[in-house]
Motif scaffolding. Structure first.
Motif, short mmCIF file in Angstrom:
data_model
loop_
_atom_site.label_atom_id
_atom_site.label_comp_id
_atom_site.label_asym_id
_atom_site.label_seq_id
_atom_site.Cartn_x
_atom_site.Cartn_y
_atom_site.Cartn_z
N LYS A 6 -3.32 -1.84 7.49
CA LYS A 6 -3.15 -3.24 7.90
C LYS A 6 -2.29 -3.97 6.87
CE LYS A 6 -7.61 -3.79 10.30
NZ LYS A 6 -8.85 -4.61 10.32
N VAL A 7 -1.41 -4.83 7.38
CA VAL A 7 -0.44 -5.50 6.51
C VAL A 7 -0.55 -7.02 6.65
CG1 VAL A 7 2.00 -5.69 5.89
CG2 VAL A 7 1.12 -3.55 6.88
N TYR A 8 -0.53 -7.69 5.52
CA TYR A 8 -0.50 -9.16 5.51
C TYR A 8 0.70 -9.62 4.70
CZ TYR A 8 -1.77 -14.00 4.32
OH TYR A 8 -1.77 -15.37 4.15
N ASN B 38 -6.71 -1.67 -4.69
CA ASN B 38 -5.89 -0.47 -4.86
C ASN B 38 -4.54 -0.74 -5.49
OD1 ASN B 38 -7.93 1.07 -3.60
ND2 ASN B 38 -7.12 0.59 -1.57
N GLY B 39 -4.30 -1.99 -5.87
CA GLY B 39 -3.02 -2.32 -6.49
C GLY B 39 -1.86 -2.32 -5.52
N ASP B 40 -2.12 -2.54 -4.24
CA ASP B 40 -1.07 -2.52 -3.23
C ASP B 40 -0.65 -3.93 -2.81
OD1 ASP B 40 -0.71 0.24 -3.12
OD2 ASP B 40 -2.40 0.50 -1.75
N LEU C 112 -2.28 -3.62 2.64
CA LEU C 112 -1.05 -3.97 1.94
C LEU C 112 -0.82 -5.47 2.04
CD1 LEU C 112 1.34 -1.22 3.42
CD2 LEU C 112 0.15 -1.12 1.21
N ILE C 113 -0.45 -6.09 0.93
CA ILE C 113 -0.10 -7.51 0.93
C ILE C 113 1.30 -7.68 0.37
CG2 ILE C 113 -0.61 -9.79 -0.04
CD1 ILE C 113 -3.57 -9.02 -0.06
N PHE C 114 2.13 -8.39 1.11
CA PHE C 114 3.49 -8.69 0.65
C PHE C 114 3.61 -10.20 0.48
CE2 PHE C 114 3.83 -4.66 2.85
CZ PHE C 114 4.63 -3.91 1.98
N LEU C 115 3.90 -10.62 -0.73
CA LEU C 115 4.11 -12.04 -1.02
C LEU C 115 5.61 -12.29 -0.99
CD1 LEU C 115 1.52 -12.43 -3.92
CD2 LEU C 115 1.27 -13.17 -1.53
#
Length: 368
Positions: free
Chosen positions: A198-200, A302-304, A255-258
């Protein structure tokens, strides 16, 4: 014999003259037929600045007689400053305003007497009756759309602009470069098999105290969907808008993308882009991860968590960001892909500035 030769030569000259002044016609991304009598020498540029420069090539800015300034200078100030240094004419080009803050002036566009107005699809839609005024003044408008984040519209926009501006070879090479990169990404993904991650994505502009936009059907959202990731914003919002903190926590993204940039007067934003310092970028990312409940999210555990350049979406170089996101979704399949190097290579080949700064960055490099 001499008479026949003269007639033959005259016919050839007339044919060349006719072809030199023949109308140039394209179909833009709105399905509109756009015709110009010759390659434009006076252009008003509404958006997609870097794509215009890449497609038209050397001398591209010499044709620009006006542009929408703030959506470049204010949204990407460090990037703009580099272009201003590389292309000094940039500092003296008149501003026609922009549709984002309702300052766009049809009067200024008409006064600039352009042979062509280049608009993003979202600006075209926002102008409404203003389009009729511009067209009534005899100014052709071509609509481009890189925001949709589809190969089809990226390619159509590129080829249309290249044909209009007389730089078809560059346009075809750029379109092929984009298509080839996406085909490679798709091939690797199919070989890897489906992912359940899952991605945010969040626009990290206002600091951790205020939730920024996420993306459903456009930009980062469209990109994640095309890569097979489970975008937690899909179905919750349309193009863009904030998700509730409770919803994000409940979804437990892997996963998180800022999405950061070079915004002015945004001291808590995640600093990404030209001239950015990795240490500062990671410091700003850390503040986001200290939000209530975020320490329990799989991505944080998890440092992702990653920073990504918001200015990189909706461009001909956004395949690099697709590579970066795909590398996190399918690590083994993309272990030999270096997105940071690829963005540097793209700028070196197609644009007059270097890609010096932070464009993709994992937080975990500092955390370990």
């Amino acid at each position: 014999m001499i008479k026949k030769l003269f007639i033959s030569t005259l016919a050839a000259v007339l044919t060349l003259a006719a072809s030199a002044f023949a109308d140039i016609t394209v179909t833009d991304v709105k399905g509109r037929t756009v015709t110009v009598p010759k390659v434009p020498e006076r252009v008003v540029l509404g958006f997609y600045y870097e794509d215009y420069l890449a497609i038209v090539g050397p001398g591209a800015l010499d044709k620009v007689v006006a542009l929408s300034l703030s959506t470049w200078k204010d949204w990407r100030p460090n990037q703009f400053a580099l272009y201003e240094k590389a292309l000094p004419k940039l500092s003296s080009i008149p501003d026609v305003g922009n549709t984002e803050d309702n300052t766009f002036s049809t009067e200024k566009v008409i006064a600039a007497k352009p042979d062509l107005l280049i608009l993003a699809a979202w600006s075209y839609d926002a102008l409404g009756e203003g389009i009729k005024q511009i067209e009534a003044a005899g100014i052709p408008i071509v609509v481009l759309d890189y925001n949709a984040q589809t190969v089809e519209k990226h390619v159509a926009s590129t080829l249309a602009l290249g044909k209009l501006m007389g730089t078809e070879d560059r346009a075809k090479a750029l379109a092929k470069n984009y298509q080839d990169a996406i085909i490679d990404i798709d091939t690797r993904i199919k070989a890897a098999g489906p992912t359940a991650k899952k991605v945010y994505v969040e626009l990290a502009q206002k600091g951790p105290a205020e939730v920024g936009n996420s993306y459903g059907n456009s930009m980062w959202g469209a990109l994640i969907g095309s890569l097979g990731g489970a975008n937690i914003a899909k179905g919750q919002i349309g193009n863009w808008g904030p998700l509730s903190p409770e919803y994000v926590l409940a979804q437990k993204p892997d996963l998180i993308f800022l999405a950061g940039s070079e915004w002015l007067n945004k001291p808590q934003s995640v600093a990404v882009g030209f001239g950015a310092d990795p240490a500062v970028t990671r410091e700003r990312m850390k503040a986001y991860m200290q939000r209530p409940g975020w320490s329990e999210l799989p991505a944080v555990k998890n440092g992702d968590v990653f920073a990504i350049y918001h200015g990189g979406a909706r461009t001909l170089s956004d395949y690099v960001y697709a590579q970066f996101i795909a590398k996190q979704l399918y690590p083994a399949a993309f272990k030999d892909v270096d997105p940071a190097k690829n963005i540097a290579d793209y700028y070196a080949k197609w644009l007059p500035i270097k890609a010096d700064g932070v464009f993709v960055l994992p937080y975990k490099a500092e955390a370990q």
